[in-house]
Design an enzyme around this catalytic site. Structure first.
Site, PDB file in Angstrom:
ATOM      1  N   LYS A 145      15.353   1.114  87.217  1.00  0.00           N
ATOM      2  CA  LYS A 145      15.422  -0.583  88.407  1.00  0.00           C
ATOM      3  C   LYS A 145      14.664  -0.140  89.697  1.00  0.00           C
ATOM      4  O   LYS A 145      13.546   0.693  89.555  1.00  0.00           O
ATOM      5  CB  LYS A 145      16.650  -0.766  89.062  1.00  0.00           C
ATOM      6  N   ASP A 176      16.269  -9.966  89.004  1.00  0.00           N
ATOM      7  CA  ASP A 176      17.534  -9.105  89.722  1.00  0.00           C
ATOM      8  C   ASP A 176      17.633 -10.088  90.959  1.00  0.00           C
ATOM      9  O   ASP A 176      16.571 -10.884  91.062  1.00  0.00           O
ATOM     10  CB  ASP A 176      17.277  -7.731  90.423  1.00  0.00           C
TER      11      ASP A 176
HETATM   12  N1  GLU Z   1      19.422  -6.684  87.894  1.00  0.00           N
HETATM   13  C1  GLU Z   1      21.145  -7.018  86.298  1.00  0.00           C
HETATM   14  C2  GLU Z   1      21.299  -5.723  86.376  1.00  0.00           C
HETATM   15  O1  GLU Z   1      22.033  -5.306  87.577  1.00  0.00           O
HETATM   16  C3  GLU Z   1      20.195  -7.600  84.457  1.00  0.00           C
HETATM   17  C4  GLU Z   1      18.961  -5.940  84.352  1.00  0.00           C
HETATM   18  C5  GLU Z   1      19.106  -6.096  82.941  1.00  0.00           C
HETATM   19  O2  GLU Z   1      18.902  -7.606  82.394  1.00  0.00           O
HETATM   20  O3  GLU Z   1      17.634  -5.433  83.105  1.00  0.00           O
HETATM   21  O4  GLU Z   1      22.215  -5.442  85.811  1.00  0.00           O
END
Ligand code: GLU
Length: 448
Positions: free
Chosen positions: A124, A164
């Site tokens: 992340k 996100d």
């Molecule tokens: N931010 C999204 C999540 O919390 C998507 C992450 C992604 O597609 O890599 O899963």
């Protein structure tokens, strides 16, 4: 070191990272039966290893606002685990972003991604940059500056960021452009790209639709369906509005959405026309409250949606938005199912409360895994340079969400967590996700 000792260590070492501690404890407290059945996990110190990210990369972002003033923000990428594939997870731009928030999100992402059954590790990233009130030019300059730093640490086979909170198609496109400019490489280094230049159909809808597909499976397990249910949704971003859209398509009535300013209530439910209006309004960063002048309903300034009666709640705004008092309101108001569209929207106390009252509860890492699942499909489409249709992706998404549901339900049963038909999805999902990662780590020996 036992799991309880590992928790103590995390609490002592990261006392200043409450969200991270919360996420670690939730997993730790539910995987005990699995851990006991697999002594090799203890031998290889799997839990102790997994609570420490592979690395946390921090950097400074200098950029210029429209007045020509130099601005300084902080950015991070937490590369948590690549046991099952390249690090994968979104990028968040929000003033609340710090290492605790990104470590909790990265930690959750490891197991969420494992649950999809697709080859992705967990990571992340983000920045404390606040997109609110910024012009398109400022957003572009910031995204370029962010990627100018981040590009050194990511690639399609190393680490694949996505969107996100505060990061959608526009931001991903700007970041992709900078990555391409710096590396001369056109590939799947980011997901959530625009359709037509590497993006997958349905990526935008995937998280919200996936959460409702998960709910359909939860309801089916209780011989029930979405048809005719009253649904409370919080948030008004991508996840919320697509969850509302799919719930409406399946015959449910969604009566609330919300944002940081308050809650919008429409007793007659948001139909497609209203949802389209809401999407447009949010896209233009205009107030939700304007809705009342166009369609009626009620605007409740500074209030949350949980005071209304309903059958299903889909909290999809942000972490810890639902506290114990909100959970009490949900139970009082007849909520029978909670599916987390956001990551960790319920506090630990709220989770305990709803579970104690046998509300069927799906944790975010299971219920909102549809977004990252379609990201994985985007990565594979980028690799083979061929694109699937909306219907093909939708079918895959449905199958993936069903599989996550069924695996979590089976594990809950197998490890003695199902009580008289009440499935412990939190334990089941944590056990399945953890086991997949742990088995890979054991096979690797002591590297990673
Ligand atoms: N931010 C999204 C999540 O919390 C998507 C992450 C992604 O597609 O890599 O899963």
């Amino acid at each position: 070191m036992s799991i309880s000792q590992a928790i103590e260590k995390v609490e002592a070492r990261y006392a200043h990272q409450p969200e991270f501690i919360q996420a670690v404890k939730e997993v730790a407290l539910t995987i005990a039966p699995l851990y006991d059945a697999h002594p090799e996990y203890e031998t290889f110190k799997i839990f102790e290893r997994l609570i420490e990210p592979d690395r946390v990369i921090g950097f400074r972002i200098n950029w210029e606002n429209d007045k020509g003033e130099v601005q300084v923000n902080r950015g991070w990428r937490v590369q948590f685990s690549n046991a099952l594939g390249p690090y994968k997870g979104g990028v968040r731009f929000h003033p609340t972003v710090n290492q605790s928030v990104l470590k909790f999100l990265g930690f959750e992402q490891i197991f969420k991604n494992a649950l999809t059954g697709l080859p992705m590790g967990g990571g992340k990233g983000g920045s404390d940059f606040d997109p609110k009130g910024k012009t398109d030019n400022e957003i572009r300059r910031f995204c370029y500056a962010f990627m100018r730093e981040l590009h050194q640490y990511v690639s399609k086979d190393i680490d694949v960021p996505a969107g996100d909170i505060g990061v959608g198609g526009r931001e991903v496109s700007y970041m992709f452009a900078m990555y391409k400019n710096l590396t001369h490489e056109y590939g799947g280094v980011l997901t959530g790209k625009g359709v037509g230049f590497g993006g997958s159909l349905m990526r935008t809808e995937a998280t919200g639709y996936g959460a409702v597909y998960f709910l359909e499976n939860m309801l089916a397990a209780q011989n029930d369906s979405m048809e005719g249910k009253t649904v409370l949704v919080s948030g008004a971003g991508n996840v919320s509005l697509h969850a509302a859209e799919k719930a409406n398509m399946l015959g449910a009535k969604v009566i609330t959405v919300s944002d940081s300013q308050g809650t919008l209530y429409d007793e007659s439910g948001f139909d497609q026309e209203k949802i389209d209006w809401l999407k447009k309004q949010k896209e233009q960063s205009k107030p939700l409250a304007d809705y009342v002048e166009v369609f009626g309903g009620e605007w409740l300034a500074k209030q949350k949606p949980w005071k209304f009666k309903g059958d299903i709640a889909i909290p999809s705004a942000t972490q810890n938005e639902v506290d114990e008092d909100d959970a009490k309101l949900m139970v009082e108001n007849g909520i029978k199912y909670v599916a987390e569209g956001a990551n960790m929207p319920l506090t630990a106390e709220a989770v305990d409360y709803v579970c104690l009252h046998r509300v069927h509860y799906a944790p975010g890492k299971a219920a909102n895994a549809g977004g990252v699942a379609v990201s994985a499909l985007e990565m594979s489409q980028n690799s083979v340079r061929q694109y699937k249709t909306f219907e093909q992706i939708d079918e895959r998404l449905k199958a993936i969400m069903k599989n996550i549901h069924d695996c979590a339900a089976e594990a809950s049963e197998k490890y003695g967590q199902t009580d008289n038909g009440y499935i412990n999805y939190m334990a089941g999902a944590n056990i399945v996700g953890f086991k997949r990662v742990a088995d890979a780590l054991v096979a690797y020996g002591i590297l990673n």
